[in-house]
Write a protein that holds these residues in place. Structure first.
Motif, PDB file in Angstrom:
ATOM      1  N   UNK A   1       0.859  -1.179   0.000  1.00 14.98           N
ATOM      2  CA  UNK A   1       0.000   0.000   0.000  1.00 14.98           C
ATOM      3  C   UNK A   1       0.899   1.235   0.000  1.00 14.98           C
ATOM      4  N   UNK A   2       0.661   2.143  -0.904  1.00 18.64           N
ATOM      5  CA  UNK A   2       1.459   3.373  -0.944  1.00 18.64           C
ATOM      6  C   UNK A   2       0.988   4.305   0.164  1.00 18.64           C
ATOM      7  N   UNK A   3       1.913   4.705   1.019  1.00 21.46           N
ATOM      8  CA  UNK A   3       1.608   5.571   2.158  1.00 21.46           C
ATOM      9  C   UNK A   3       2.131   6.982   1.965  1.00 21.46           C
ATOM     10  N   UNK A   4       2.917   7.171   0.923  1.00 26.32           N
ATOM     11  CA  UNK A   4       3.524   8.472   0.667  1.00 26.32           C
ATOM     12  C   UNK A   4       4.717   8.268  -0.228  1.00 26.32           C
ATOM     13  N   UNK A   5       5.456   9.338  -0.548  1.00 31.79           N
ATOM     14  CA  UNK A   5       6.645   9.190  -1.388  1.00 31.79           C
ATOM     15  C   UNK A   5       7.635   8.201  -0.787  1.00 31.79           C
ATOM     16  N   UNK A   6       7.916   7.128  -1.526  1.00 26.42           N
ATOM     17  CA  UNK A   6       8.882   6.105  -1.114  1.00 26.42           C
ATOM     18  C   UNK A   6       8.541   5.499   0.247  1.00 26.42           C
ATOM     19  N   UNK A   7       7.248   5.397   0.539  1.00 24.61           N
ATOM     20  CA  UNK A   7       6.793   4.778   1.780  1.00 24.61           C
ATOM     21  C   UNK A   7       5.646   3.834   1.471  1.00 24.61           C
ATOM     22  N   UNK A   8       5.711   2.624   2.033  1.00 27.11           N
ATOM     23  CA  UNK A   8       4.728   1.595   1.736  1.00 27.11           C
ATOM     24  C   UNK A   8       4.351   0.848   3.014  1.00 27.11           C
ATOM     25  N   UNK A   9       3.185   0.237   2.968  1.00 23.91           N
ATOM     26  CA  UNK A   9       2.749  -0.626   4.051  1.00 23.91           C
ATOM     27  C   UNK A   9       2.493  -2.020   3.521  1.00 23.91           C
ATOM     28  N   UNK A  10       2.679  -3.025   4.376  1.00 23.74           N
ATOM     29  CA  UNK A  10       2.410  -4.413   4.008  1.00 23.74           C
ATOM     30  C   UNK A  10       1.873  -5.131   5.239  1.00 23.74           C
ATOM     31  N   UNK A  11       1.148  -6.217   5.004  1.00 20.12           N
ATOM     32  CA  UNK A  11       0.596  -7.021   6.085  1.00 20.12           C
ATOM     33  C   UNK A  11       1.192  -8.414   6.020  1.00 20.12           C
ATOM     34  N   UNK A  12       1.797  -8.847   7.110  1.00 23.68           N
ATOM     35  CA  UNK A  12       2.409 -10.174   7.186  1.00 23.68           C
ATOM     36  C   UNK A  12       1.461 -11.102   7.936  1.00 23.68           C
ATOM     37  N   UNK A  13       0.913 -12.051   7.213  1.00 21.58           N
ATOM     38  CA  UNK A  13       0.025 -13.035   7.808  1.00 21.58           C
ATOM     39  C   UNK A  13       0.810 -13.955   8.744  1.00 21.58           C
ATOM     40  N   UNK A  14       0.178 -14.485   9.802  1.00 17.70           N
ATOM     41  CA  UNK A  14       0.894 -15.376  10.724  1.00 17.70           C
ATOM     42  C   UNK A  14       1.494 -16.614  10.078  1.00 17.70           C
ATOM     43  N   UNK A  15       1.011 -17.022   8.897  1.00 15.90           N
ATOM     44  CA  UNK A  15       1.607 -18.211   8.279  1.00 15.90           C
ATOM     45  C   UNK A  15       3.041 -17.957   7.828  1.00 15.90           C
ATOM     46  N   UNK A  16       3.412 -16.690   7.622  1.00 11.61           N
ATOM     47  CA  UNK A  16       4.759 -16.405   7.119  1.00 11.61           C
ATOM     48  C   UNK A  16       5.750 -16.233   8.272  1.00 11.61           C
TER      49      UNK A  16
ATOM     50  N   UNK B   1       7.071  -9.319  14.637  1.00 15.40           N
ATOM     51  CA  UNK B   1       5.930 -10.222  14.748  1.00 15.40           C
ATOM     52  C   UNK B   1       5.073 -10.102  13.494  1.00 15.40           C
ATOM     53  N   UNK B   2       4.216 -11.092  13.214  1.00 12.64           N
ATOM     54  CA  UNK B   2       3.283 -10.915  12.104  1.00 12.64           C
ATOM     55  C   UNK B   2       2.375  -9.724  12.370  1.00 12.64           C
TER      56      UNK B   2
END
Length: 284
Positions: free
Chosen positions: A18-33, A79-80
């Motif tokens: 997910x783009x959060x701003x210039x050169x900034x992103x978000x991601x979600x790590x599921x517990x399986x990973x 942590x996830x």
């Protein structure tokens, strides 16, 4: 813990940004990973590579530029859940780009990575040594150990819930309580929906450069073997089908050991090479 996102395309979801701003992103790590309670190092590397690739595309780089080399330092074990990624494009070229990446959670930096992007190899290599891994059948044998959530290994190596992982028992002697050379071999394949997305399959292969259980286990040394530094080379796009993986070590010291991964695709082509420096498990 986060809610399980999907069971059909979990790696696509992991590397979706997910783009959060210039050169900034978000991601979600599921517990399986995860390995045990902590996020798997190869998965964090894949997220960093995805962010670097997105940054280059935003900056006007070509879609053919892919993360051909990623060198990561692991500073903390997140942590996830939610993670944030920041990037800094250091070089924009027609053939090679360089991006610095930081992956953080709750304001704490967990990974710093230097990502080099370029065009992947294609066609027949001009030279390639014969490697022992070519002797492993292209598909899992009947004796291969399927790492399921119910398997003792699957209760720790949760990443096996996000792909199909089969271990060669003739190499992984620790599974039968024996010891041997620090070598592990396995077959690995993303789920069909993940494999169908060419760029997702590519990032999956990159992640697989850290897929093996620590080869210290074959020497009777069990427990967490934290990776301190990992460098992975992505040589070409994997062909659809099973990946063959071999992990090995040549020197195990009193504190440190190195672990190399070599990955072949279904055609026998070398797609990934990696080396990491990790710590001998405590108490071993």
């Amino acid at each position: 813990m986060t809610e399980i996102l999907t069971r059909t395309r979990p790696f696509t979801e992991l590397t979706a940004l997910r783009e959060l701003g210039p050169e900034r992103f978000g991601a979600t790590v599921d517990p399986i990973w995860t390995i045990g309670p902590k996020v798997h190092g190869g998965c964090m590397m894949a997220i960093c590579a995805a962010a670097a690739r997105r940054s280059v595309l935003i900056a006007g780089g070509g879609a053919e530029l892919q993360p051909i080399a990623v060198s990561a330092n692991y500073l903390a074990a997140p942590d996830p859940g939610e993670v944030h990624v920041s990037t800094s494009v250091r070089k924009m070229g027609r053939q090679v780009c360089a991006v610095d990446v930081q992956l953080s959670q709750a304001g704490r930096v967990a990974v710093t990575a230097a990502v080099t992007l370029g065009s992947l190899d294609g066609g027949e290599p001009r030279y390639q040594e014969t490697v022992p891994l070519t002797q492993l059948p292209a598909e899992p044998t009947a004796e291969a150990v399927h790492v399921t959530p119910e398997h003792p290994m699957g209760q720790i190596v949760h990443v096996a819930q996000g792909c199909d992982l089969r271990v060669d028992p003739s190499a992984a002697l620790f599974l039968s309580g024996r010891q041997g050379d620090p070598v592990n071999r396995m077959w690995l394949r993303p789920f069909a929906a993940d494999e169908a997305e060419a760029d997702t399959a590519l990032l999956f292969a990159l992640m697989a450069g850290d897929i093996s259980a620590p080869v210290t286990m074959n020497r009777g040394m069990f427990g967490w073997a934290p990776t301190v530094q990992l460098t992975t080379y992505l040589r070409r796009r994997p062909s659809p089908g099973w990946l063959r993986v071999m992990a090995s070590s040549t020197v195990m010291g009193t504190t440190w050991f190195e672990e190399d991964h070599l990955i072949l695709d279904a055609t026998g082509a070398v797609v990934v090479q990696s080396r990491q420096l990790a710590m001998i498990p405590k108490g071993a």
